[in-house]
Structure formats: C-alpha cells, structure tokens
Design a protein around this motif. Structure first.
Motif, mmCIF file in Angstrom:
data_model
loop_
_atom_site.group_PDB
_atom_site.id
_atom_site.type_symbol
_atom_site.label_atom_id
_atom_site.label_comp_id
_atom_site.label_asym_id
_atom_site.label_seq_id
_atom_site.Cartn_x
_atom_site.Cartn_y
_atom_site.Cartn_z
ATOM 1 N N GLN A 6 0.859 -1.186 0.000
ATOM 2 C CA GLN A 6 0.000 0.000 0.000
ATOM 3 C C GLN A 6 0.891 1.231 0.000
ATOM 4 O O GLN A 6 1.869 1.310 0.746
ATOM 5 C CB GLN A 6 -0.925 0.017 1.222
ATOM 6 N N LEU A 7 0.551 2.186 -0.852
ATOM 7 C CA LEU A 7 1.319 3.420 -0.929
ATOM 8 C C LEU A 7 0.924 4.351 0.209
ATOM 9 O O LEU A 7 -0.248 4.410 0.602
ATOM 10 C CB LEU A 7 1.066 4.112 -2.268
ATOM 11 N N THR A 8 1.907 5.079 0.741
ATOM 12 C CA THR A 8 1.641 6.070 1.776
ATOM 13 C C THR A 8 2.102 7.446 1.303
ATOM 14 O O THR A 8 2.976 7.565 0.438
ATOM 15 C CB THR A 8 2.369 5.747 3.091
ATOM 16 N N TYR A 9 1.491 8.487 1.888
ATOM 17 C CA TYR A 9 1.924 9.858 1.641
ATOM 18 C C TYR A 9 2.065 10.549 2.983
ATOM 19 O O TYR A 9 1.112 10.606 3.761
ATOM 20 C CB TYR A 9 0.906 10.606 0.774
ATOM 21 N N ARG A 10 3.279 11.013 3.261
ATOM 22 C CA ARG A 10 3.588 11.614 4.560
ATOM 23 C C ARG A 10 3.169 10.695 5.700
ATOM 24 O O ARG A 10 2.708 11.144 6.745
ATOM 25 C CB ARG A 10 2.953 12.988 4.686
ATOM 26 N N GLY A 11 3.311 9.393 5.458
ATOM 27 C CA GLY A 11 3.004 8.392 6.466
ATOM 28 C C GLY A 11 1.579 7.898 6.457
ATOM 29 O O GLY A 11 1.265 6.907 7.118
ATOM 30 N N TRP A 12 0.695 8.538 5.698
ATOM 31 C CA TRP A 12 -0.715 8.132 5.641
ATOM 32 C C TRP A 12 -0.910 7.074 4.555
ATOM 33 O O TRP A 12 -0.606 7.327 3.384
ATOM 34 C CB TRP A 12 -1.617 9.319 5.302
ATOM 35 N N PRO A 13 -1.468 5.913 4.877
ATOM 36 C CA PRO A 13 -1.850 4.951 3.839
ATOM 37 C C PRO A 13 -2.908 5.553 2.911
ATOM 38 O O PRO A 13 -3.784 6.300 3.353
ATOM 39 C CB PRO A 13 -2.422 3.773 4.646
ATOM 40 N N LEU A 14 -2.829 5.246 1.625
ATOM 41 C CA LEU A 14 -3.735 5.808 0.628
ATOM 42 C C LEU A 14 -4.760 4.775 0.166
ATOM 43 O O LEU A 14 -4.435 3.601 -0.001
ATOM 44 C CB LEU A 14 -2.945 6.321 -0.578
ATOM 45 N N TYR A 15 -5.987 5.256 -0.050
ATOM 46 C CA TYR A 15 -7.114 4.400 -0.410
ATOM 47 C C TYR A 15 -7.913 5.020 -1.558
ATOM 48 O O TYR A 15 -7.916 6.230 -1.777
ATOM 49 C CB TYR A 15 -8.089 4.246 0.756
ATOM 50 N N TYR A 16 -8.653 4.148 -2.255
ATOM 51 C CA TYR A 16 -9.758 4.563 -3.112
ATOM 52 C C TYR A 16 -11.042 4.513 -2.274
ATOM 53 O O TYR A 16 -11.067 3.935 -1.186
ATOM 54 C CB TYR A 16 -9.963 3.593 -4.275
ATOM 55 N N PHE A 17 -12.132 5.073 -2.831
ATOM 56 C CA PHE A 17 -13.469 4.849 -2.281
ATOM 57 C C PHE A 17 -14.228 3.997 -3.284
ATOM 58 O O PHE A 17 -14.308 4.339 -4.463
ATOM 59 C CB PHE A 17 -14.198 6.166 -2.043
ATOM 60 N N GLY A 18 -14.777 2.881 -2.817
ATOM 61 C CA GLY A 18 -15.386 1.910 -3.706
ATOM 62 C C GLY A 18 -16.548 2.444 -4.518
ATOM 63 O O GLY A 18 -16.839 1.927 -5.603
ATOM 64 N N GLN A 19 -17.213 3.503 -4.026
ATOM 65 C CA GLN A 19 -18.385 4.028 -4.729
ATOM 66 C C GLN A 19 -18.060 5.197 -5.659
ATOM 67 O O GLN A 19 -18.981 5.784 -6.245
ATOM 68 C CB GLN A 19 -19.458 4.421 -3.715
ATOM 69 N N ASP A 20 -16.793 5.534 -5.804
ATOM 70 C CA ASP A 20 -16.398 6.503 -6.831
ATOM 71 C C ASP A 20 -16.348 5.766 -8.162
ATOM 72 O O ASP A 20 -15.308 5.260 -8.586
ATOM 73 C CB ASP A 20 -15.025 7.100 -6.506
ATOM 74 N N ALA A 21 -17.480 5.722 -8.832
ATOM 75 C CA ALA A 21 -17.593 4.915 -10.053
ATOM 76 C C ALA A 21 -17.059 5.631 -11.289
ATOM 77 O O ALA A 21 -16.637 4.975 -12.245
ATOM 78 C CB ALA A 21 -19.049 4.525 -10.285
ATOM 79 N N GLN A 22 -17.093 6.964 -11.293
ATOM 80 C CA GLN A 22 -16.677 7.738 -12.456
ATOM 81 C C GLN A 22 -15.438 8.563 -12.117
ATOM 82 O O GLN A 22 -15.248 8.974 -10.970
ATOM 83 C CB GLN A 22 -17.803 8.680 -12.901
ATOM 84 N N ARG A 23 -14.599 8.802 -13.128
ATOM 85 C CA ARG A 23 -13.426 9.630 -12.908
ATOM 86 C C ARG A 23 -13.859 11.011 -12.405
ATOM 87 O O ARG A 23 -14.883 11.562 -12.837
ATOM 88 C CB ARG A 23 -12.580 9.760 -14.176
ATOM 89 N N GLY A 24 -13.098 11.537 -11.460
ATOM 90 C CA GLY A 24 -13.411 12.847 -10.912
ATOM 91 C C GLY A 24 -14.342 12.831 -9.719
ATOM 92 O O GLY A 24 -14.473 13.835 -9.022
ATOM 93 N N GLU A 25 -15.004 11.717 -9.462
ATOM 94 C CA GLU A 25 -15.892 11.664 -8.294
ATOM 95 C C GLU A 25 -15.068 11.621 -7.007
ATOM 96 O O GLU A 25 -13.989 11.034 -6.961
ATOM 97 C CB GLU A 25 -16.812 10.450 -8.373
ATOM 98 N N ASN A 26 -15.596 12.263 -5.965
ATOM 99 C CA ASN A 26 -14.939 12.275 -4.656
ATOM 100 C C ASN A 26 -15.959 12.090 -3.538
ATOM 101 O O ASN A 26 -15.938 12.787 -2.523
ATOM 102 C CB ASN A 26 -14.144 13.570 -4.466
ATOM 103 N N LYS A 27 -16.840 11.133 -3.742
ATOM 104 C CA LYS A 27 -17.957 10.906 -2.823
ATOM 105 C C LYS A 27 -17.512 10.515 -1.427
ATOM 106 O O LYS A 27 -18.260 10.687 -0.452
ATOM 107 C CB LYS A 27 -18.873 9.812 -3.391
ATOM 108 N N GLY A 28 -16.312 9.964 -1.310
ATOM 109 C CA GLY A 28 -15.861 9.465 -0.015
ATOM 110 C C GLY A 28 -15.687 10.519 1.047
ATOM 111 O O GLY A 28 -15.579 10.192 2.241
ATOM 112 N N VAL A 29 -15.680 11.807 0.659
ATOM 113 C CA VAL A 29 -15.430 12.860 1.652
ATOM 114 C C VAL A 29 -16.543 12.967 2.695
ATOM 115 O O VAL A 29 -16.343 13.570 3.754
ATOM 116 C CB VAL A 29 -15.227 14.224 0.971
ATOM 117 N N SER A 30 -17.707 12.395 2.415
ATOM 118 C CA SER A 30 -18.801 12.486 3.394
ATOM 119 C C SER A 30 -19.198 11.130 3.971
ATOM 120 O O SER A 30 -20.212 11.018 4.657
ATOM 121 C CB SER A 30 -20.040 13.125 2.751
ATOM 122 N N PHE A 31 -18.395 10.118 3.701
ATOM 123 C CA PHE A 31 -18.789 8.762 4.102
ATOM 124 C C PHE A 31 -17.843 8.226 5.172
ATOM 125 O O PHE A 31 -16.625 8.251 4.993
ATOM 126 C CB PHE A 31 -18.752 7.842 2.880
#
Length: 285
Positions: free
Chosen positions: A243-268
């Motif tokens: 898993q890639l990290t940035y400044r020590g934070w592990p990085l993730y996708y959000f499974g419900q971002d179905a289309q490019r540019g979506e950022n739905k995970g910010v409220s979930f």
C-alpha cells in the motif's frame, strides 16, 4: 491618385511584412496548425519524457479536467489553446489506444490522453504558441502540467461532492469551493483515513473483506507533477499486500467513486473521516 496608389502600396508592403513575421498559415486564433497530426515523446531535460505535437510543441493537461471534460473556455483558451487532430499518429513509446476525442461544450473537438484533454501554452495569451521544446507552462498556477507518458499520480482540482450529494469545502464544511487533491492516472480520487497512524493501516481486515469499501492503493512512484515530492511517498505491507503512503498516511480509493473525478468518499460515513489526500495533508501521527 498617385498619392492614393502610393498609400495602397505601403499598406500592402506592411501587410506582407506582418504576414512574414507572424505566419500566414495560422488559423483565426493565431495557432500554428500541426500538419503532421502526430504526437511524439521528447526528452525535456529535468522533466524527463513529455508529449509534444509533430512540430515539437509541448502538450499540457489541466487539473480542472479531472472528469474528462474541458473546463478551459473563453479567455482561458487564449492562453491554453486546445490540441486536436482528426487523423492522429503516435510516435514510438506511445499507445494509440491511450488517445481519444471529446466534443467540447463550445462544439469544437479536442484530443485526449488517458482521458485528459490536451492543450498548448501561449505565453502571450494571444494564441501564439511557446517555441517548440519550451516547457514554461509547467506548474503554471499549480493547475497546468506537461503531459508525461507514465505519470504515477496526478493532481486534480474540483468541487468536493459527497456521497450524500452535498457540496463541501476543503475543511469538510458545506459550501462551494474548488479543492486540489491526488488522483491516479485515470482521475480516480485518493483518500486517507483519520484513524490510521504513521505507516499503519487501521482499517483493512486481514481477510480483506472490507477492501471493496475502501480499496487500498498502490503504484510504483516514478513520474509526478512538478509540485509533488517523490520522497514524501512510501510503501507499507498490509497483510502481504503493498500500500502506498503519503507523509506516512496509507492511501485508499473509495469503492463508490464509479466515475473519474468523483470524490464521494469525503462524506462517508460522515464528513472528514476520509479526507482527500493532497499537498496540504499533514504528516501522519
């Protein structure tokens, strides 16, 4: 009459000089057409390999275009003329399948690379392109970057729109604002989890039964936009997977971002639990 003829001759001579100096083969926007219809790779010194047209003019991407549509219109195009070829040929090291075409809101056609619309740079904002080989548009206003054949990560600028359909600002309060954040090369948003600690994934189950909700992200970090620092990325092992990290934070996708540019995970499941990763992300605790 002789005076009028002399004056007319002077006007024609001046027009001829202007034509020679500016290029009579330019279109109405002052853009020198790329008659070859080619896109090639060239080495741009410290930037490495970048995409150029058949005349050697540098091609750029706009971080606001993360959804695959062009957000550059009106006066923007005077500084960033669009690139389009209706009979594109790609050079060695490039894959024709990575290129496509969109119809812009103004009805014009535009060539894309891996879903990102392509542009030139006009330093004088009059449609006259920068000289072949110049890369002076790189990191302009932190939203314009040269196009590389194999970015590991990319930068995007967009409104944050949560899973709940509400617009959010960068501090995860409701409101209208454009926020910059990291995406993969296909425009898919990357997140961190506030309950993680430095180089430690505290979310993913050992059997990866919850990975579909927040899939872990990994890529070999090689090519990055100019404002990103390769040394701030790292790699951890999560139950045998990288898993890639940035400044020590592990990085993730959000499974419900179905289309490019979506950022739905910010409220979930609620705002601020899964922030977007960006250049303002602090060091992990």
């Amino acid at each position: 009459m002789k005076t009028l003829c002399k004056l007319f001759s002077q006007i024609l001579f001046a027009a001829a000089i202007l034509c020679l100096s500016s290029g009579c083969d330019e279109d109405d926007d002052g853009i020198t057409p790329d008659a070859s219809g080619q896109v090639n790779l060239t080495n741009a010194s410290s930037l490495g390999e970048i995409l150029v047209d058949g005349n050697g003019n540098t091609l750029y991407y706009f971080t606001r275009d993360v959804d695959g549509e062009s957000a550059c219109s009106g006066t923007c195009i005077q500084s960033w003329p669009i690139y389009y070829s209706d009979d594109l040929e790609v050079g060695t090291g490039l894959d024709q399948a990575d290129f496509g075409t969109i119809t812009r809101a103004d009805g014009d056609m535009q060539t894309t690379y891996r879903g990102w619309p392509l542009y030139y740079y006009s330093p004088t904002s009059d449609g006259i392109l920068a000289a072949a080989g110049e890369t002076s548009g790189e990191a302009r206003n932190n939203v314009w970057y040269v196009v590389k054949p194999a970015y590991s990560l990319m930068l995007a600028n967009a409104q944050l729109v949560g899973h709940d359909g509400i617009n959010y600002t960068s501090d995860y309060t409701e409101g209208e604002a454009v926020t910059q954040y990291f995406t993969d090369v296909n425009g898919r948003t990357l997140y961190i989890f506030i309950n993680d600690t430095r180089d430690t994934n505290n979310f993913t189950s050992e059997d990866f039964s919850n990975d579909a909700v927040w899939p872990i992200f990994y890529v070999d970090v090689d090519e990055l936009p100019g404002t990103m620092d390769k040394d701030e990325f790292g790699v951890i092992s999560v139950f045998g997977r990288d898993q890639l990290t940035y400044r020590g934070w592990p990085l993730y996708y959000f499974g419900q971002d179905a289309q490019r540019g979506e950022n739905k995970g910010v409220s979930f499941p609620r705002p601020g639990i899964w922030p977007i990763a960006n250049l303002d992300t602090p060091e992990a605790p």
